[in-house]
Design a protein around this motif. Structure first.
Motif, mmCIF file in Angstrom:
data_model
loop_
_atom_site.group_PDB
_atom_site.id
_atom_site.type_symbol
_atom_site.label_atom_id
_atom_site.label_comp_id
_atom_site.label_asym_id
_atom_site.label_seq_id
_atom_site.Cartn_x
_atom_site.Cartn_y
_atom_site.Cartn_z
ATOM 1 N N LYS A 70 2.612 1.752 -3.246
ATOM 2 C CA LYS A 70 1.656 2.270 -4.222
ATOM 3 C C LYS A 70 1.461 3.781 -4.053
ATOM 4 C CE LYS A 70 -3.006 1.066 -5.687
ATOM 5 N NZ LYS A 70 -4.070 0.087 -5.471
ATOM 6 N N GLU B 193 0.836 -1.214 0.000
ATOM 7 C CA GLU B 193 0.000 0.000 0.000
ATOM 8 C C GLU B 193 0.866 1.258 0.000
ATOM 9 O OE1 GLU B 193 -3.155 1.143 -0.575
ATOM 10 O OE2 GLU B 193 -3.223 -1.002 -1.005
ATOM 11 N N LYS C 182 3.953 -5.649 -6.051
ATOM 12 C CA LYS C 182 2.581 -5.483 -6.544
ATOM 13 C C LYS C 182 2.180 -4.001 -6.441
ATOM 14 C CE LYS C 182 -0.006 -9.250 -5.804
ATOM 15 N NZ LYS C 182 -0.809 -10.086 -4.886
ATOM 16 N N GLY C 183 2.577 -3.377 -5.332
ATOM 17 C CA GLY C 183 2.279 -1.949 -5.139
ATOM 18 C C GLY C 183 2.992 -1.069 -6.143
ATOM 19 N N LYS D 75 4.350 -2.070 -9.269
ATOM 20 C CA LYS D 75 4.074 -2.377 -10.685
ATOM 21 C C LYS D 75 2.580 -2.269 -11.021
ATOM 22 C CE LYS D 75 8.434 -3.835 -11.106
ATOM 23 N NZ LYS D 75 9.481 -3.313 -11.954
ATOM 24 N N ARG D 76 1.765 -2.461 -10.030
ATOM 25 C CA ARG D 76 0.310 -2.423 -10.180
ATOM 26 C C ARG D 76 -0.205 -3.150 -11.414
ATOM 27 N NH1 ARG D 76 -1.006 3.614 -9.483
ATOM 28 N NH2 ARG D 76 1.159 3.798 -10.027
ATOM 29 N N LYS E 120 2.400 6.458 -6.824
ATOM 30 C CA LYS E 120 1.308 7.304 -7.312
ATOM 31 C C LYS E 120 1.644 8.784 -7.187
ATOM 32 C CE LYS E 120 -3.579 7.000 -7.008
ATOM 33 N NZ LYS E 120 -4.678 6.724 -6.100
#
Ligand code: 1GP
Length: 253
Positions: free
Chosen positions: A215, A212, A249-250, A252-253, A219
């Protein structure tokens, strides 16, 4: 002679055209060579983009040599030095963030250590990648050791001014550092403001522990995130793998 970006810098730029990147930082003072080798292999399997090696205390000499050699044996990811001073150089790495701690109060960390290390980098043939390094509050160990005047968390324009100055001085990367193990990562607003003024890739590290958070940082505008503690302090290799999967995962989304 015209200076062209080297192999590792080109690799970073080519990858950045497609996606955001995640570098894992290993501190030779905290991991044994065998562990470092296994972690590096796992990082490559999970999809990290490079391994950074360095630390503020004790990350030099034989300890550094052995850890970098072990990492190179365990994975084919580029190994980039992240030195605390001119002591943090080993011939076994691929590249070095040739960094200047722009908001240090001590010229040793701005140009002194760089002068002392320059001939060693040349002799070993390691690729230097010039980088502006900025310490943001709280700064943790590196802030204290590097005699930084940490940039207040609520003053994004100060960070942006330093970052742009770094770019104008010819640095090809900017790194915003909250400090390893910082309770909170660099504020998203600061990342956003810095990103809006520079044209070179932006690296953000310190205090990023979850997918999170990764991300949020990406962002806000980070091109590359760095995590150290989350992977190094995991209780087992399996736990480190799960952590890294979540972080990536955060990113590369
Ligand atoms: C430190 O930015 C790096 O230089 C990584 O910080 O250990 O908090 O992930 P963490």
């Amino acid at each position: 002679m015209k200076l062209k970006p080297g192999r590792v810098e080109s690799y970073i730029h080519e990858k950045l055209e497609k996606e955001k990147l995640h570098f894992v930082l290993l501190d030779p003072d905290d991991v044994l060579p065998e562990e470092a080798s296994k972690i590096a292999r796992m990082c490559e399997e999970v999809g990290a983009d490079a391994i950074m090696v360095g630390g503020s205390t004790g990350a030099e000499g034989e300890v550094l040599d052995e850890v970098v050699r072990a990492i190179k044996e365990g994975s084919s990811l580029p190994v980039i030095l992240f030195p605390g001073s001119h002591g943090g150089i080993t011939r076994y790495a691929d590249a070095i963030f040739f960094m200047s701690l722009l908001n240090s109060r001590n010229p040793f960390f701005i140009t002194g250590a760089q002068a002392l290390g320059a001939f060693t980098v040349k002799r070993y043939g390691i690729e230097p990648i010039p980088m502006a390094y900025l310490i943001i509050e709280p700064g943790e160990t590196v802030g204290w050791v590097g005699d930084a005047k940490p940039i207040p968390r609520h003053k994004p324009k100060i960070a942006a001014a330093y970052a742009l100055a770094g770019q104008y001085l010819g640095m090809r990367l900017v790194y915003l550092e909250a400090g390893s193990g910082a309770p909170e990562h660099v504020p998203p607003e600061m990342i956003r403001v810095v990103k809006s003024v520079i044209d070179v890739p932006l690296i953000v590290g310190g205090g990023i522990r979850s997918g999170e958070q990764a991300k949020t940082v990406v962002k806000a505008g980070a091109d590359i995130i760095v995590t150290g503690t989350a992977i190094e302090k995991a209780g087992s290799l399996e736990e480190a793998r799960r952590k890294l999967e979540g972080l990536i995962k955060g990113v590369k989304r």
